[in-house]
Scaffold this active site. Structure first.
Site, PDB file in Angstrom:
ATOM      1  CB  ILE A  69      -1.700  -5.436  -9.051  1.00 23.18           C
ATOM      2  CG1 ILE A  69      -3.376  -5.173  -9.128  1.00 23.18           C
ATOM      3  CG2 ILE A  69      -0.939  -4.280  -9.810  1.00 23.18           C
ATOM      4  CD1 ILE A  69      -3.739  -3.970  -8.407  1.00 23.18           C
ATOM      5  CG  HIS A 124      -1.237  -7.960 -17.244  1.00 26.98           C
ATOM      6  ND1 HIS A 124      -1.759  -6.873 -17.759  1.00 26.98           N
ATOM      7  CD2 HIS A 124      -0.384  -7.440 -16.154  1.00 26.98           C
ATOM      8  CE1 HIS A 124      -1.516  -5.828 -16.969  1.00 26.98           C
ATOM      9  NE2 HIS A 124      -0.463  -6.014 -16.254  1.00 26.98           N
ATOM     10  CG  ASP A 156      -3.485  -5.644 -20.206  1.00 28.05           C
ATOM     11  OD1 ASP A 156      -2.540  -4.807 -20.457  1.00 28.05           O
ATOM     12  OD2 ASP A 156      -3.525  -6.590 -19.762  1.00 28.05           O
ATOM     13  CB  ALA A 213      -0.934   0.036   1.201  1.00 29.76           C
ATOM     14  CG  ASP A 240       4.535  -1.275   1.621  1.00 32.64           C
ATOM     15  OD1 ASP A 240       5.810  -1.737   1.921  1.00 32.64           O
ATOM     16  OD2 ASP A 240       3.959  -0.937   0.443  1.00 32.64           O
ATOM     17  NE  ARG A 254       7.198  -3.705 -17.205  1.00 33.63           N
ATOM     18  CZ  ARG A 254       6.984  -3.562 -18.630  1.00 33.63           C
ATOM     19  NH1 ARG A 254       7.677  -3.968 -19.555  1.00 33.63           N
ATOM     20  NH2 ARG A 254       5.826  -2.906 -18.903  1.00 33.63           N
TER      21      ARG A 254
HETATM   22  N1  APR Z   1       4.937  -7.109   1.387  1.00 31.64           N
HETATM   23  C1  APR Z   1       4.349  -5.708   1.293  1.00 31.64           C
HETATM   24  N2  APR Z   1       4.866  -4.886   0.428  1.00 31.64           N
HETATM   25  C2  APR Z   1       5.978  -5.268  -0.042  1.00 31.64           C
HETATM   26  C3  APR Z   1       6.554  -6.394   0.171  1.00 31.64           C
HETATM   27  C4  APR Z   1       5.965  -7.339   0.781  1.00 31.64           C
HETATM   28  N3  APR Z   1       6.770  -8.562   1.009  1.00 31.64           N
HETATM   29  N4  APR Z   1       7.652  -6.215  -0.756  1.00 31.64           N
HETATM   30  C5  APR Z   1       7.889  -5.141  -1.280  1.00 31.64           C
HETATM   31  N5  APR Z   1       6.676  -4.292  -0.917  1.00 31.64           N
HETATM   32  C6  APR Z   1       6.221  -3.005  -1.370  1.00 31.64           C
HETATM   33  C7  APR Z   1       7.374  -1.948  -1.455  1.00 31.64           C
HETATM   34  O1  APR Z   1       7.765  -1.559  -0.210  1.00 31.64           O
HETATM   35  C8  APR Z   1       6.688  -0.759  -2.083  1.00 31.64           C
HETATM   36  O2  APR Z   1       5.936   0.040  -1.219  1.00 31.64           O
HETATM   37  O3  APR Z   1       5.686  -3.107  -2.499  1.00 31.64           O
HETATM   38  C9  APR Z   1       5.559  -1.512  -2.879  1.00 31.64           C
HETATM   39  C10 APR Z   1       5.766  -1.544  -4.385  1.00 31.64           C
HETATM   40  O4  APR Z   1       5.876  -0.237  -4.732  1.00 31.64           O
HETATM   41  P1  APR Z   1       6.846   0.477  -5.772  1.00 31.64           P
HETATM   42  O5  APR Z   1       8.191  -0.122  -5.611  1.00 31.64           O
HETATM   43  O6  APR Z   1       6.435   1.734  -5.947  1.00 31.64           O
HETATM   44  O7  APR Z   1       6.258  -0.612  -7.147  1.00 31.64           O
HETATM   45  P2  APR Z   1       4.850  -0.383  -7.870  1.00 31.64           P
HETATM   46  O8  APR Z   1       5.263   0.587  -9.331  1.00 31.64           O
HETATM   47  O9  APR Z   1       3.868   0.204  -7.150  1.00 31.64           O
HETATM   48  O10 APR Z   1       4.737  -1.877  -8.827  1.00 31.64           O
HETATM   49  C11 APR Z   1       4.315  -2.856  -7.785  1.00 31.64           C
HETATM   50  O11 APR Z   1       2.949  -3.937  -9.552  1.00 31.64           O
HETATM   51  O12 APR Z   1       2.694  -3.593 -11.822  1.00 31.64           O
HETATM   52  C12 APR Z   1       3.242  -4.135 -11.038  1.00 31.64           C
HETATM   53  O13 APR Z   1       5.273  -4.844 -12.106  1.00 31.64           O
HETATM   54  C13 APR Z   1       4.747  -4.129 -10.816  1.00 31.64           C
HETATM   55  O14 APR Z   1       5.218  -5.945  -9.670  1.00 31.64           O
HETATM   56  C14 APR Z   1       5.199  -4.599  -9.643  1.00 31.64           C
HETATM   57  C15 APR Z   1       4.149  -3.863  -8.468  1.00 31.64           C
END
Ligand code: APR
Length: 316
Positions: A119, A179, A152, A11, A36, A83
């Protein structure tokens, strides 16, 4: 009506934060549980001040996940790493597979009946990971597991509407398959067009829908992948499911679920949503020659990506 309890795992991230904000606006949510590994209390405090129905809590750290998951009706998972330029969704596999597996194991333990909305990419593989993890725990119900492919559909609606001069809000393109890249199959031949596309236009439009994510990755120049549009799409799918859980009829969305419309175990196709999740899986209808060729050539790729997820759980 009694509201539902919805958890967002990841989150505090680029997708998680705006999606949590959009979900706070739903009258069908009585409680929003933000989780998170970092920063969740701050996001929760912030979002909680919006004057809508849902109460909001924010918990950080895997050691506290039970508190975040207990009693949840719906769990949405945008956790993971995004990515970078040059990476495909498949390149994320190892990191995100472990994250999704550990979160799924926690859900299987603390909220086994919840609807699971995935997601975290690569969705083609992470959805089978959740399925296998739930099977291992003896709590798998295929009607309650969804890969969120709504972005999509959202992109297809926008690009098609812009090209035809239609209202994007009421444009509804069917997008099937998976996807990622060429596994994404928009069924443009089923649309009643006001202006026919040339072969070149059609080809470019299909490519743009399939690789729209790369447009964002390149424009963000190293800062990540789609977050705001993905949050919009994730919130759309979640609120549509919540409408159906509250009794709305004929709620149909394309989603990557377990079904028999192809020989593959998972495939995105239109499904009717209901109080218990998938109510009915729909056939995707007629394909023209180009779509049929794309369909035939992508099936083996999608099959491999599904097997990769299944194997990951069996090896770990
Ligand atoms: N439990 C909960 N949250 C986690 C964990 C976990 N074990 N590991 C990582 N996170 C959190 C990170 O701390 C971060 O806040 O997931 C979040 C991911 O956020 P971003 O790094 O900003 O990535 P985002 O662009 O949101 O993408 C997340 O969605 O579309 C997909 O490919 C993308 O798989 C990726 C995901």
């Amino acid at each position: 009506a009694a509201g539902k309890k919805v958890a967002v795992l990841g989150a505090a991230g680029g997708i998680g934060q705006p999606m949590s904000l959009l979900l706070k606006d739903s009258d069908h949510i009585s409680h929003l549980s933000l989780f998170d590994v970092v920063n969740t209390p701050g996001v929760a405090a912030d979002v909680s001040h919006c004057n809508t129905r849902a109460t909001v809590t924010g918990v950080a750290g895997m050691e506290n996940i039970e508190e975040a998951l207990t009693g949840m009706d719906v769990v949405v998972i945008p956790a993971g790493v995004p990515r970078k330029p040059g990476m495909t969704r498949d390149d994320l596999f190892n990191t995100n597979a472990s994250i999704v597996q550990s979160l799924a194991a926690a859900c299987a333990k603390h909220c086994p009946e919840a609807m699971m909305l995935i997601i975290a990419n690569p969705v083609n593989s992470t959805v089978p990971i959740v399925a296998e993890t739930f099977k291992k725990a003896g709590v798998y119900n295929p009607k309650r597991l969804f890969g969120v492919t709504t972005l999509d559909v959202v992109r297809a609606n926008t690009f098609v509407a812009n090209s035809q001069g239609w209202n994007p809000r009421t444009t509804n393109v069917k997008v099937i398959g998976g996807h990622a890249g060429t596994t994404i199959l928009p069924l443009l031949s089923q649309l009643k067009l006001d202006r026919q596309w040339s072969d070149d236009e059609l080809h470019a439009l299909i490519k743009r829908i399939q690789f729209g994510g790369d447009e964002v990755v390149q424009a963000k120049n190293g800062a990540g992948s789609a977050t705001l549009s993905m949050a919009y799409a994730g919130a759309r799918f979640t609120t549509r499911l919540l409408d159906a859980m509250h009794g709305a009829k004929d709620v149909i969305e394309c989603s990557y679920t377990q079904n028999n419309v192809t020989k593959l175990p998972f495939f995105s196709t239109p499904v009717t949503l209901g109080p218990n999740g998938v109510e009915k899986v729909h056939e995707f209808g007629a394909l023209n020659a180009v779509e049929q060729a794309n369909f035939d050539s992508m099936l083996p790729d999608l099959e491999k990506q599904i097997a990769k997820g299944v194997d990951f759980v069996h090896k770990n």
